[in-house]
Design a protein around this motif. Structure first.
Motif, PDB file in Angstrom:
ATOM      1  N   PRO A  62     -11.618  -4.715  -1.931  1.00 30.11           N
ATOM      2  CA  PRO A  62     -12.464  -3.524  -1.802  1.00 30.11           C
ATOM      3  C   PRO A  62     -13.343  -3.243  -3.016  1.00 30.11           C
ATOM      4  O   PRO A  62     -14.243  -2.406  -2.929  1.00 30.11           O
ATOM      5  N   THR A  63     -13.091  -3.914  -4.145  1.00 28.87           N
ATOM      6  CA  THR A  63     -13.940  -3.702  -5.320  1.00 28.87           C
ATOM      7  C   THR A  63     -14.826  -4.909  -5.633  1.00 28.87           C
ATOM      8  O   THR A  63     -15.574  -4.882  -6.615  1.00 28.87           O
ATOM      9  N   GLY A 113       0.768  -1.232   0.000  1.00 27.12           N
ATOM     10  CA  GLY A 113       0.000   0.000   0.000  1.00 27.12           C
ATOM     11  C   GLY A 113       0.798   1.280   0.000  1.00 27.12           C
ATOM     12  O   GLY A 113       0.237   2.367  -0.147  1.00 27.12           O
ATOM     13  N   LEU A 130     -13.775   7.337  -6.549  1.00 28.92           N
ATOM     14  CA  LEU A 130     -12.886   7.644  -5.425  1.00 28.92           C
ATOM     15  C   LEU A 130     -11.817   8.655  -5.828  1.00 28.92           C
ATOM     16  O   LEU A 130     -11.554   9.628  -5.110  1.00 28.92           O
ATOM     17  N   PRO A 150     -13.359   2.813  -8.064  1.00 25.55           N
ATOM     18  CA  PRO A 150     -12.060   3.499  -8.053  1.00 25.55           C
ATOM     19  C   PRO A 150     -12.067   4.848  -8.761  1.00 25.55           C
ATOM     20  O   PRO A 150     -11.411   5.794  -8.296  1.00 25.55           O
ATOM     21  N   ASP A 172      -6.316  -3.418  -6.852  1.00 33.82           N
ATOM     22  CA  ASP A 172      -7.476  -3.009  -6.065  1.00 33.82           C
ATOM     23  C   ASP A 172      -7.307  -3.375  -4.596  1.00 33.82           C
ATOM     24  O   ASP A 172      -7.822  -2.669  -3.716  1.00 33.82           O
ATOM     25  N   GLY A 223      -5.179   2.793   0.726  1.00 31.08           N
ATOM     26  CA  GLY A 223      -6.166   3.784   0.331  1.00 31.08           C
ATOM     27  C   GLY A 223      -5.823   5.197   0.756  1.00 31.08           C
ATOM     28  O   GLY A 223      -6.005   6.160   0.003  1.00 31.08           O
ATOM     29  N   ASN A 224      -5.315   5.351   1.973  1.00 31.31           N
ATOM     30  CA  ASN A 224      -4.980   6.680   2.478  1.00 31.31           C
ATOM     31  C   ASN A 224      -3.855   7.322   1.669  1.00 31.31           C
ATOM     32  O   ASN A 224      -3.926   8.500   1.310  1.00 31.31           O
ATOM     33  N   LEU A 256      -6.360   0.091  -2.587  1.00 25.19           N
ATOM     34  CA  LEU A 256      -7.616   0.591  -2.029  1.00 25.19           C
ATOM     35  C   LEU A 256      -7.902   0.083  -0.627  1.00 25.19           C
ATOM     36  O   LEU A 256      -8.866   0.535  -0.002  1.00 25.19           O
ATOM     37  N   SER A 257      -7.085  -0.834  -0.123  1.00 23.54           N
ATOM     38  CA  SER A 257      -7.282  -1.296   1.254  1.00 23.54           C
ATOM     39  C   SER A 257      -6.252  -0.608   2.146  1.00 23.54           C
ATOM     40  O   SER A 257      -6.440   0.535   2.544  1.00 23.54           O
ATOM     41  N   PHE A 283     -15.917  -0.226  -3.511  1.00 18.91           N
ATOM     42  CA  PHE A 283     -15.424   1.048  -4.020  1.00 18.91           C
ATOM     43  C   PHE A 283     -15.619   1.111  -5.526  1.00 18.91           C
ATOM     44  O   PHE A 283     -15.492   0.103  -6.237  1.00 18.91           O
TER      45      PHE A 283
END
Length: 360
Positions: free
Chosen positions: A158-159, A94, A183, A180, A118, A126-127, A122-123, A178
């Motif tokens: 997450p997708t 990440g 987002l 993407p 993804d 994500g931040n 995105l997990s 999500f």
């Protein structure tokens, strides 16, 4: 040696996003970006097609290989740095956008590309992803979306769609997935696009536009995982090739009415929501004419919601492309102002100033 004009091979004008990156002395070819590593993904994996499209696209940048950097996190997609003959880093889960931010901010002479998935992006990531996008760091982020965890053997991501049965959700996922693209637009990304692994021409066209953009670029790529989520996007691809009006991919073209499937089109209703209509019923004048340069992201966001709720109509192409100062440009200007006001500074003197201790 190939003749250069303004530092570009063959006189080509360097893309805006690469104007500070040294140009190649001679034209490069696809083979120049292939390493000696054995490419190892599952047979039929969409990553093979994306890798081939990316390696054949890179020579078009016209920059030196040593000034291209691939940064990845963890996952099947994150093996890219091993297979692309540039500098690269297979980083940690990440955190690829954070590492890429440091590179782009400190080295404007680099073309920095992030490869994530993804799950990775995105997990746990994500931040880092949304903050890199809102800051408009000059990095290009490729997010492979197969709607599953592949490397860790088939858990929901997450997708993954609501109700998805996987090893980690044996009774079906309870999570709303999500989107993407939505987002990225919500994070005020200045360039947002979507493409498909099997459409090499379209994918490369999106990559070109991303490279030409100064600032962050986010590209979601639908990627098939034949082992744990085979044919997740097959209905879209089949409809796109099949009966007119059956749905499928909506190909966005800047300045063109949004039409698809023969007699279908898209318009904005009175609530500002994008909706699919029959062109014969509403008329051509009702159709939305796509504009990637609309300053407010709510327009592109409305387009990104067309895949709701049944994933029947999915836009691909560039959703948004707006000019905005990049983080690295703003930081460089700030440092120049500080140096002009305070002098060049002395790091050694700074560290030795104030209260200090000698440790024996």
């Amino acid at each position: 040696m190939t003749e250069t004009v303004n530092g570009a091979v063959g006189g080509a004008v360097p893309p805006a996003g690469l104007r500070l990156v040294p140009r190649a002395d001679e034209p490069l070819k696809m083979k120049d970006f292939k390493t000696d590593q054995e490419v190892r993904w599952c047979p039929g994996c969409g990553d093979y097609a994306i890798l081939a499209a990316f390696q054949s696209f890179l020579p078009e940048l016209g920059v030196k290989r040593e000034n291209v950097v691939m940064v990845s996190g963890i996952g099947c997609s994150s093996r890219f740095p091993y297979y692309v003959d540039t500098y690269g880093m297979h980083s940690i889960h990440g955190r690829a956008p954070a590492i890429a931010t440091g590179l782009a901010a400190s080295r404007p002479d680099l073309s920095v590309w992030v490869v994530t998935g993804d799950g990775d992006g995105l997990s746990i990531g994500g931040n880092h992803l949304i903050h890199a996008l809102r800051r408009n760091v000059n990095i290009k982020i490729l997010l492979f979306n197969n709607r599953i965890y592949g490397l860790t053997k088939g858990q929901y991501s997450p997708t993954s769609e609501l109700g998805k049965v996987t090893k980690s959700t044996p009774m079906g996922s309870l999570d709303t997935p999500f989107n993407p693209v939505s987002l990225a637009l919500g994070a005020e990304a200045s360039f947002v696009a979507r493409s498909v692994d099997s459409d090499r021409k379209h994918l490369q066209s999106v990559l070109r536009e991303a490279a030409d953009h100064q600032g962050s670029a986010f590209i979601e790529i639908y990627q098939n995982c034949p082992i744990f989520n085979d044919d997740a996007f097959a209905p879209l691809k089949e409809a796109d090739r099949g009966t007119p009006g059956s749905g499928g991919l909506i190909r966005l073209q800047h300045g063109e009415p949004v039409r698809f499937g023969g007699g279908k089109g898209v318009r904005l209703n009175r609530y500002g929501t994008a909706e699919v209509v029959d062109v014969d019923e509403v008329g051509e004048d009702e159709l939305l004419v796509h504009d990637v340069a609309v300053p407010d992201p709510s327009y592109a966001f409305a387009l990104s919601r067309l895949d709701q709720p049944a994933f029947a109509h999915v836009p691909v192409g560039v959703f948004r492309k707006v000019p905005r100062p990049s983080y690295d440009e703003l930081m460089a200007a700030q440092l120049e102002r500080a140096a002009a006001a305070e002098g060049p500074g002395d790091l050694g003197a700074l560290l030795a100033s104030g209260d200090t201790w000698t440790v024996g």
